[in-house]
Motif scaffolding. Structure first.
Motif, mmCIF file in Angstrom:
data_model
loop_
_atom_site.group_PDB
_atom_site.id
_atom_site.type_symbol
_atom_site.label_atom_id
_atom_site.label_comp_id
_atom_site.label_asym_id
_atom_site.label_seq_id
_atom_site.Cartn_x
_atom_site.Cartn_y
_atom_site.Cartn_z
ATOM 1 N N ILE A 48 0.854 -1.188 0.000
ATOM 2 C CA ILE A 48 0.000 0.000 0.000
ATOM 3 C C ILE A 48 0.891 1.239 0.000
ATOM 4 C CG2 ILE A 48 -1.793 1.263 1.249
ATOM 5 C CD1 ILE A 48 -2.659 -1.398 2.471
ATOM 6 N N VAL A 49 0.550 2.193 -0.844
ATOM 7 C CA VAL A 49 1.332 3.427 -0.944
ATOM 8 C C VAL A 49 0.417 4.612 -0.659
ATOM 9 C CG1 VAL A 49 2.977 2.453 -2.580
ATOM 10 C CG2 VAL A 49 0.933 3.624 -3.427
ATOM 11 N N ALA A 50 1.040 5.748 -0.371
ATOM 12 C CA ALA A 50 0.308 6.990 -0.127
ATOM 13 C C ALA A 50 0.993 8.110 -0.888
ATOM 14 C CB ALA A 50 0.249 7.317 1.366
ATOM 15 N N CYS A 51 0.204 9.054 -1.385
ATOM 16 C CA CYS A 51 0.739 10.171 -2.137
ATOM 17 C C CYS A 51 1.063 11.324 -1.191
ATOM 18 C CB CYS A 51 -0.255 10.610 -3.217
ATOM 19 S SG CYS A 51 -1.793 11.264 -2.537
ATOM 20 N N GLU A 52 1.509 12.421 -1.766
ATOM 21 C CA GLU A 52 1.887 13.588 -0.972
ATOM 22 C C GLU A 52 0.682 14.354 -0.434
ATOM 23 O OE1 GLU A 52 5.791 15.487 -2.687
ATOM 24 O OE2 GLU A 52 4.591 14.718 -4.360
ATOM 25 N N LEU A 53 -0.524 13.969 -0.882
ATOM 26 C CA LEU A 53 -1.746 14.580 -0.366
ATOM 27 C C LEU A 53 -2.429 13.697 0.674
ATOM 28 C CD1 LEU A 53 -3.302 16.071 -3.639
ATOM 29 C CD2 LEU A 53 -1.732 17.140 -2.004
ATOM 30 N N GLY A 54 -1.837 12.535 0.984
ATOM 31 C CA GLY A 54 -2.368 11.681 2.038
ATOM 32 C C GLY A 54 -3.414 10.682 1.588
ATOM 33 N N ARG A 55 -3.517 10.379 0.301
ATOM 34 C CA ARG A 55 -4.478 9.399 -0.181
ATOM 35 C C ARG A 55 -3.827 8.025 -0.277
ATOM 36 N NH1 ARG A 55 -6.314 13.460 -4.983
ATOM 37 N NH2 ARG A 55 -7.504 14.937 -3.712
ATOM 38 N N LEU A 56 -4.643 6.992 -0.084
ATOM 39 C CA LEU A 56 -4.158 5.621 -0.058
ATOM 40 C C LEU A 56 -4.426 4.939 -1.397
ATOM 41 C CD1 LEU A 56 -5.456 4.609 3.491
ATOM 42 C CD2 LEU A 56 -3.132 5.285 2.869
ATOM 43 N N TYR A 57 -3.426 4.177 -1.866
ATOM 44 C CA TYR A 57 -3.536 3.483 -3.144
ATOM 45 C C TYR A 57 -2.909 2.093 -3.026
ATOM 46 C CZ TYR A 57 -3.757 8.389 -4.680
ATOM 47 O OH TYR A 57 -4.050 9.719 -4.803
ATOM 48 N N VAL A 88 5.065 8.755 -4.678
ATOM 49 C CA VAL A 88 4.328 8.009 -3.659
ATOM 50 C C VAL A 88 5.326 7.327 -2.731
ATOM 51 C CG1 VAL A 88 2.315 7.649 -5.119
ATOM 52 C CG2 VAL A 88 4.143 5.967 -5.133
ATOM 53 N N THR A 89 4.861 7.003 -1.529
ATOM 54 C CA THR A 89 5.700 6.363 -0.516
ATOM 55 C C THR A 89 5.042 5.057 -0.086
ATOM 56 O OG1 THR A 89 6.401 8.535 0.295
ATOM 57 C CG2 THR A 89 6.808 6.642 1.732
ATOM 58 N N GLU A 90 5.813 3.983 -0.101
ATOM 59 C CA GLU A 90 5.277 2.698 0.361
ATOM 60 C C GLU A 90 5.185 2.711 1.887
ATOM 61 O OE1 GLU A 90 6.241 -2.100 -0.015
ATOM 62 O OE2 GLU A 90 7.123 -0.656 -1.435
ATOM 63 N N LEU A 91 4.013 2.380 2.410
ATOM 64 C CA LEU A 91 3.740 2.491 3.833
ATOM 65 C C LEU A 91 4.166 1.232 4.583
ATOM 66 C CD1 LEU A 91 0.190 4.124 3.741
ATOM 67 C CD2 LEU A 91 2.408 5.240 3.842
ATOM 68 N N ARG A 92 4.672 1.461 5.789
ATOM 69 C CA ARG A 92 5.029 0.373 6.707
ATOM 70 C C ARG A 92 3.959 0.350 7.798
ATOM 71 N NH1 ARG A 92 11.280 1.302 8.105
ATOM 72 N NH2 ARG A 92 10.977 -0.732 9.093
ATOM 73 N N LEU A 93 2.974 -0.529 7.626
ATOM 74 C CA LEU A 93 1.794 -0.576 8.487
ATOM 75 C C LEU A 93 1.926 -1.677 9.531
ATOM 76 C CD1 LEU A 93 -0.685 -0.205 5.535
ATOM 77 C CD2 LEU A 93 -0.363 1.505 7.302
ATOM 78 N N LEU A 172 -2.933 11.376 6.712
ATOM 79 C CA LEU A 172 -3.668 10.465 5.842
ATOM 80 C C LEU A 172 -5.151 10.815 5.856
ATOM 81 C CD1 LEU A 172 -1.975 7.082 6.801
ATOM 82 C CD2 LEU A 172 -1.759 8.277 4.622
ATOM 83 N N ASN A 173 -5.723 10.931 4.641
ATOM 84 C CA ASN A 173 -7.155 11.210 4.489
ATOM 85 C C ASN A 173 -7.590 12.385 5.374
ATOM 86 O OD1 ASN A 173 -7.608 9.123 2.598
ATOM 87 N ND2 ASN A 173 -7.829 7.623 4.240
ATOM 88 N N GLY A 174 -6.873 13.480 5.261
ATOM 89 C CA GLY A 174 -7.170 14.644 6.080
ATOM 90 C C GLY A 174 -8.339 15.457 5.553
ATOM 91 N N THR A 175 -8.623 16.544 6.220
ATOM 92 C CA THR A 175 -9.706 17.438 5.825
ATOM 93 C C THR A 175 -9.286 18.264 4.609
ATOM 94 O OG1 THR A 175 -8.903 19.145 7.353
ATOM 95 C CG2 THR A 175 -10.503 17.550 8.214
ATOM 96 N N LYS A 176 -10.207 19.105 4.129
ATOM 97 C CA LYS A 176 -9.894 19.962 2.991
ATOM 98 C C LYS A 176 -8.761 20.926 3.320
ATOM 99 C CE LYS A 176 -14.532 19.850 0.920
ATOM 100 N NZ LYS A 176 -15.697 20.665 0.486
ATOM 101 N N GLU A 177 -8.755 21.439 4.554
ATOM 102 C CA GLU A 177 -7.670 22.331 4.964
ATOM 103 C C GLU A 177 -6.335 21.602 4.970
ATOM 104 O OE1 GLU A 177 -10.502 21.935 6.521
ATOM 105 O OE2 GLU A 177 -11.519 23.859 6.193
#
Length: 273
Positions: A48-57, A88-93, A172-177
């Motif tokens: 699982i990776v995440a982008c610089e805006l905090g979305r999961l892919y 993107v950054t590969e997450l260590r969960l 991760l998955n933050g608000t609009k702000e």
């Protein structure tokens, strides 16, 4: 005046009022954000990776997106800011030991608790289900709850010990702000990277020019030792070479013959008689 059965219609049945705004179910939205890929809408699975805006892919979905060069890409808006796999950054969960997945519901007679998260914070044990704010570090990909980073302040990662800065923390998955703040940081990083590449190019050109100047000086220095085209050449007989070397040339005294020893120019052959 009435309908079948003698009923009288009411006003709200005849006059249509304004349409009701459909409210998005928050629970369903949280489940979609934290359990499904933002690009392919498939369930999240490692890697699982995440982008610089905090979305999961899903990593394979991002790779397919980057390899697809067609103009029309399905759900391309969710990853339009991803230009390469480096974005993107590969997450260590950390796995949640209380999560059973679909193992306990093989017969289909058990209610699946979608709020039970697959992953937890390795520091304080909070579940990553959207009820708590989580973030990851760009430098190493480790995922923590925001509470852990706030209560246990440190300049190194709690898991791997990698040093990080405030700019490396992405919600991760933050608000609009949060997304607007992360977008501004992303644009600043990419601008610095472009400026850094432009400054490196002139330095490379200067080094190449210096090498060319050095080669030119070396070639001119090598030509200094050579005699000019109009210079007179010394004969072999007057040189300081050995007699054996001089005897190889016709100008040597051993190669000269007297008139008696030299052959006549007329050649006597059997064809003349």
């Amino acid at each position: 005046m009435g309908c079948d059965g003698g009923t009288i219609p009411k006003r709200h049945e005849l006059v249509k009022g304004p349409k009701k705004v459909e409210k998005v179910d928050k629970d369903a939205e949280l489940v979609a954000q934290w359990n499904y890929c933002a690009l392919s809408q498939e369930i999240l699975r490692r890697p699982i990776v995440a982008c610089e805006l905090g979305r999961l892919y899903n990593k394979d979905a991002v790779i397919e997106f980057l390899l697809d060069k067609s103009s029309e890409k399905a759900l391309g808006k969710a990853a339009s800011h991803i230009k390469s796999i480096k974005n993107v950054t590969e997450l260590r969960l950390s796995d949640n030991p209380a999560w059973e997945g679909d193992k306990g519901n093989t017969k289909g007679d058990k209610h699946d608790d979608l709020q039970r998260a697959r992953f937890i914070c390795p520091v304080v044990g909070l579940e990553m289900n959207g009820r708590h704010r989580f973030c990851f570090l760009r430098c190493c990909g480790c995922v923590f709850s925001e509470r852990a980073l706030r209560e246990i302040k440190a300049e190194v990662c709690h898991t791997c010990g990698a040093a990080f800065q405030e700019d490396d923390v992405i919600v991760l998955n933050g608000t609009k702000e949060d997304v607007e703040t992360l977008k501004g940081r992303m644009e600043e990083r990419r601008l610095r990277a472009r400026l850094g590449k432009k400054t490196k190019k002139p330095k490379a050109a200067e080094s190449v020019s210096k090498l060319d100047v050095g080669e030119a000086n070396g070639s001119s220095a090598g030509k200094v030792g050579k005699p000019p085209c109009g210079a007179t050449k010394r004969p072999i007989a007057a040189s300081e070479e050995s007699e054996a070397y001089k005897s190889l040339f016709t100008s040597h005294s051993s190669a000269k013959r007297s008139k008696e020893e030299s052959a006549h120019w007329v050649t006597h052959t059997s064809y003349c008689f």
